[in-house]
Motif scaffolding. Sequence first.
Motif, PDB file in Angstrom:
ATOM      1  N   ALA A   1      14.192  10.590 -10.420  1.00  0.00           N
ATOM      2  CA  ALA A   1      14.241  10.829  -8.936  1.00  0.00           C
ATOM      3  C   ALA A   1      12.760  11.144  -8.581  1.00  0.00           C
ATOM      4  CB  ALA A   1      15.134  11.978  -8.840  1.00  0.00           C
ATOM      5  N   ILE A   2      12.605  10.513  -7.335  1.00  0.00           N
ATOM      6  CA  ILE A   2      11.364  10.800  -6.247  1.00  0.00           C
ATOM      7  C   ILE A   2      11.919  11.360  -4.988  1.00  0.00           C
ATOM      8  CG2 ILE A   2       9.078  10.233  -5.478  1.00  0.00           C
ATOM      9  CD1 ILE A   2       8.989   8.101  -7.626  1.00  0.00           C
ATOM     10  N   SER A   3      11.360  12.442  -4.547  1.00  0.00           N
ATOM     11  CA  SER A   3      11.404  12.867  -3.303  1.00  0.00           C
ATOM     12  C   SER A   3      10.174  12.682  -2.399  1.00  0.00           C
ATOM     13  CB  SER A   3      11.870  14.487  -3.101  1.00  0.00           C
ATOM     14  OG  SER A   3      11.976  14.784  -1.846  1.00  0.00           O
ATOM     15  N   VAL A   4      10.394  11.981  -1.241  1.00  0.00           N
ATOM     16  CA  VAL A   4       9.250  11.644  -0.385  1.00  0.00           C
ATOM     17  C   VAL A   4       9.264  12.678   0.764  1.00  0.00           C
ATOM     18  CG1 VAL A   4       8.090  10.006   0.992  1.00  0.00           C
ATOM     19  CG2 VAL A   4       9.715   9.036  -0.931  1.00  0.00           C
ATOM     20  N   PRO A   5       8.080  13.338   0.737  1.00  0.00           N
ATOM     21  CA  PRO A   5       8.052  14.319   1.906  1.00  0.00           C
ATOM     22  C   PRO A   5       8.008  13.841   3.101  1.00  0.00           C
ATOM     23  CG  PRO A   5       5.918  14.413   0.508  1.00  0.00           C
ATOM     24  CD  PRO A   5       7.024  13.483  -0.108  1.00  0.00           C
ATOM     25  N   PRO A   6       8.248  14.687   4.175  1.00  0.00           N
ATOM     26  CA  PRO A   6       8.092  14.151   5.601  1.00  0.00           C
ATOM     27  C   PRO A   6       6.565  14.173   5.879  1.00  0.00           C
ATOM     28  CG  PRO A   6       8.942  16.422   5.645  1.00  0.00           C
ATOM     29  CD  PRO A   6       8.936  15.846   4.109  1.00  0.00           C
ATOM     30  N   LEU A   7       6.255  13.535   7.148  1.00  0.00           N
ATOM     31  CA  LEU A   7       4.985  13.534   7.317  1.00  0.00           C
ATOM     32  C   LEU A   7       4.209  14.580   7.763  1.00  0.00           C
ATOM     33  CD1 LEU A   7       2.660  11.345   7.599  1.00  0.00           C
ATOM     34  CD2 LEU A   7       3.645  10.723   9.781  1.00  0.00           C
ATOM     35  N   ARG A   8       5.138  15.588   8.413  1.00  0.00           N
ATOM     36  CA  ARG A   8       4.632  16.878   8.726  1.00  0.00           C
ATOM     37  C   ARG A   8       4.051  17.704   7.790  1.00  0.00           C
ATOM     38  NH1 ARG A   8      10.060  16.737   9.503  1.00  0.00           N
ATOM     39  NH2 ARG A   8      11.258  18.156   8.263  1.00  0.00           N
ATOM     40  N   GLU A   9       4.681  17.471   6.560  1.00  0.00           N
ATOM     41  CA  GLU A   9       4.108  18.213   5.360  1.00  0.00           C
ATOM     42  C   GLU A   9       2.831  17.514   4.700  1.00  0.00           C
ATOM     43  OE1 GLU A   9       7.483  18.775   2.679  1.00  0.00           O
ATOM     44  OE2 GLU A   9       8.878  19.921   4.153  1.00  0.00           O
ATOM     45  N   ARG A  10       2.649  16.466   5.050  1.00  0.00           N
ATOM     46  CA  ARG A  10       1.252  15.836   4.563  1.00  0.00           C
ATOM     47  C   ARG A  10       0.604  15.375   5.729  1.00  0.00           C
ATOM     48  NH1 ARG A  10       3.126   9.987   3.512  1.00  0.00           N
ATOM     49  NH2 ARG A  10       5.556  10.093   3.926  1.00  0.00           N
ATOM     50  N   PRO A  11      -0.251  16.227   6.508  1.00  0.00           N
ATOM     51  CA  PRO A  11      -0.931  15.889   7.778  1.00  0.00           C
ATOM     52  C   PRO A  11      -1.920  15.106   7.413  1.00  0.00           C
ATOM     53  CG  PRO A  11      -1.029  18.231   7.385  1.00  0.00           C
ATOM     54  CD  PRO A  11       0.208  17.743   6.359  1.00  0.00           C
ATOM     55  N   ALA A  12      -2.658  15.245   6.330  1.00  0.00           N
ATOM     56  CA  ALA A  12      -3.827  14.391   5.775  1.00  0.00           C
ATOM     57  C   ALA A  12      -3.652  13.087   5.644  1.00  0.00           C
ATOM     58  CB  ALA A  12      -4.272  15.094   4.410  1.00  0.00           C
ATOM     59  N   ASP A  13      -2.309  12.554   5.723  1.00  0.00           N
ATOM     60  CA  ASP A  13      -1.953  10.969   5.632  1.00  0.00           C
ATOM     61  C   ASP A  13      -2.082  10.615   7.015  1.00  0.00           C
ATOM     62  OD1 ASP A  13      -1.775  11.202   3.103  1.00  0.00           O
ATOM     63  OD2 ASP A  13       0.473  11.426   2.985  1.00  0.00           O
ATOM     64  N   ILE A  14      -1.780  11.282   8.059  1.00  0.00           N
ATOM     65  CA  ILE A  14      -1.754  10.975   9.106  1.00  0.00           C
ATOM     66  C   ILE A  14      -2.745   9.862   9.824  1.00  0.00           C
ATOM     67  CG2 ILE A  14      -1.583  11.412  11.904  1.00  0.00           C
ATOM     68  CD1 ILE A  14       0.041  14.005  11.221  1.00  0.00           C
ATOM     69  N   ALA A  15      -4.239  10.222   9.782  1.00  0.00           N
ATOM     70  CA  ALA A  15      -5.288   9.316  10.154  1.00  0.00           C
ATOM     71  C   ALA A  15      -5.357   7.985   9.386  1.00  0.00           C
ATOM     72  CB  ALA A  15      -6.495  10.152  10.187  1.00  0.00           C
ATOM     73  N   PRO A  16      -5.240   8.230   7.854  1.00  0.00           N
ATOM     74  CA  PRO A  16      -5.305   6.895   7.246  1.00  0.00           C
ATOM     75  C   PRO A  16      -3.947   6.212   7.278  1.00  0.00           C
ATOM     76  CG  PRO A  16      -5.053   8.899   5.631  1.00  0.00           C
ATOM     77  CD  PRO A  16      -5.491   9.390   7.165  1.00  0.00           C
ATOM     78  N   LEU A  17      -3.260   6.651   7.704  1.00  0.00           N
ATOM     79  CA  LEU A  17      -1.773   5.817   7.844  1.00  0.00           C
ATOM     80  C   LEU A  17      -2.109   5.134   9.011  1.00  0.00           C
ATOM     81  CD1 LEU A  17       1.344   7.848   6.835  1.00  0.00           C
ATOM     82  CD2 LEU A  17       0.749   5.552   5.983  1.00  0.00           C
ATOM     83  N   ALA A  18      -2.446   5.962   9.939  1.00  0.00           N
ATOM     84  CA  ALA A  18      -2.837   5.354  11.476  1.00  0.00           C
ATOM     85  C   ALA A  18      -3.805   4.046  11.423  1.00  0.00           C
ATOM     86  CB  ALA A  18      -3.107   6.268  12.453  1.00  0.00           C
TER      87      ALA A  18
ATOM     88  N   ALA B   1       0.686  -1.137   0.161  1.00  0.00           N
ATOM     89  CA  ALA B   1       0.031  -0.055  -0.168  1.00  0.00           C
ATOM     90  C   ALA B   1       0.881   1.149   0.006  1.00  0.00           C
ATOM     91  CB  ALA B   1      -0.874  -0.056   1.048  1.00  0.00           C
ATOM     92  N   TRP B   2       0.323   2.260  -0.687  1.00  0.00           N
ATOM     93  CA  TRP B   2       0.885   3.640  -0.623  1.00  0.00           C
ATOM     94  C   TRP B   2      -0.321   4.513  -0.149  1.00  0.00           C
ATOM     95  CZ3 TRP B   2       5.704   5.493   0.648  1.00  0.00           C
ATOM     96  CH2 TRP B   2       5.673   6.915   0.374  1.00  0.00           C
ATOM     97  N   VAL B   3      -0.243   5.022   1.029  1.00  0.00           N
ATOM     98  CA  VAL B   3      -1.363   5.822   1.592  1.00  0.00           C
ATOM     99  C   VAL B   3      -1.294   7.090   0.916  1.00  0.00           C
ATOM    100  CG1 VAL B   3      -2.329   6.830   3.431  1.00  0.00           C
ATOM    101  CG2 VAL B   3      -1.748   4.521   3.531  1.00  0.00           C
ATOM    102  N   ALA B   4      -2.319   7.435   0.183  1.00  0.00           N
ATOM    103  CA  ALA B   4      -1.788   8.860  -0.456  1.00  0.00           C
ATOM    104  C   ALA B   4      -3.352   9.849  -0.266  1.00  0.00           C
ATOM    105  CB  ALA B   4      -1.620   8.816  -1.742  1.00  0.00           C
ATOM    106  N   SER B   5      -3.455  10.294   0.814  1.00  0.00           N
ATOM    107  CA  SER B   5      -4.703  11.261   1.050  1.00  0.00           C
ATOM    108  C   SER B   5      -4.304  12.635   0.845  1.00  0.00           C
ATOM    109  CB  SER B   5      -5.242  10.949   2.404  1.00  0.00           C
ATOM    110  OG  SER B   5      -5.819   9.790   2.520  1.00  0.00           O
ATOM    111  N   ALA B   6      -2.998  13.142   1.205  1.00  0.00           N
ATOM    112  CA  ALA B   6      -2.549  14.271   1.153  1.00  0.00           C
ATOM    113  C   ALA B   6      -1.963  14.698  -0.242  1.00  0.00           C
ATOM    114  CB  ALA B   6      -1.235  14.663   2.088  1.00  0.00           C
TER     115      ALA B   6
END
Length: 314
Positions: free
Chosen positions: A173-190, A7-12
């Motif tokens: 190249a792909i740069s994966v942003p830190p979680l603090r820059e994609r807060p909408a991912d926190i709940a679905p990731l959890a 899975a790659w959670v992508a809400s943000a």
Amino acid sequence: MSAANIAWVASAPASRAVLEMAEKLAPTATTLLITGESGTGKDQLARWIHEHGPRREAPFLKIDCASLPSELVESELFGHERGAFTGAVARKPGRLEMAEGGTIVLDEVAALSPAMQAKLLRVLEERTFERLGGTETLRMDARLMALTNTDLTAAVASGRFREDLFFRLNVLAISVPPLRERPADIAPLAKHFLSRLGPVHGRPDAALDPAALVLLESYAWPGNARELKNAIEHALVFAKDKDSVLRAENFQEIVRAVKKGPGAAGALRSLEDIEREAIQATLVATRFKIGRAAEILGISRKTLLEKRKKYGLL
């Protein structure tokens, strides 16, 4: 492992952009560089790309360049002939050979020694290599992905990383942003981590109450998705045995006491602030049904009414 299990959670929006890029790159065979802070999910993304590409049925092999001594990295990558060094009692194929038709991942590629950087450059340029102690030239038939949390541009500038190798790795190249820059991912990731870890700990029906979700979304997660996963597992272990709902109090103190702020580690806040937000979120989620909200928060109806009055949540 099938693509359905990766899975790659992508809400943000930032995560959706990463996923869109991954979808474009998955069908290609070109070398790929994936960068991002530790714990952001670079390994997961590399596996997702492999499983959604034409090489999905072939091997997916990984070498951790940071944890292995340079001589072992060389042996793991290229293989060796019998007698190539002390302890080499038999021929051993390397990952380049074993991953025929598949994918090789070099985790923390910036940790490679200068000598290994030169050898990797040759492989990328000529697509050929020899086993240690051998003379037979073998051909590389695998896609290479390099992962790192190091700023390679800075490493090149300081002389710690070869510029020509950087250009070879940086084709795609792909740069994966830190979680603090994609807060909408926190709940679905959890919720995703809970669905995977719940059965492991004998709680297949475990869920997060609204107050816990608010708490998780208020934390800066300096350790990114890996830290969030560990926090979910910690809560599963320390929650009451018969309780299938994870509550805010089940999480570590650092998660309960720290709120996101302008800095990477966030700013301190009071427990009263956390409690107020948790109560407010639970009341909203239950449409201000006091009995249900009190049950979720783990307090009495009377206590909830008192706290609601105290915090002005009328």
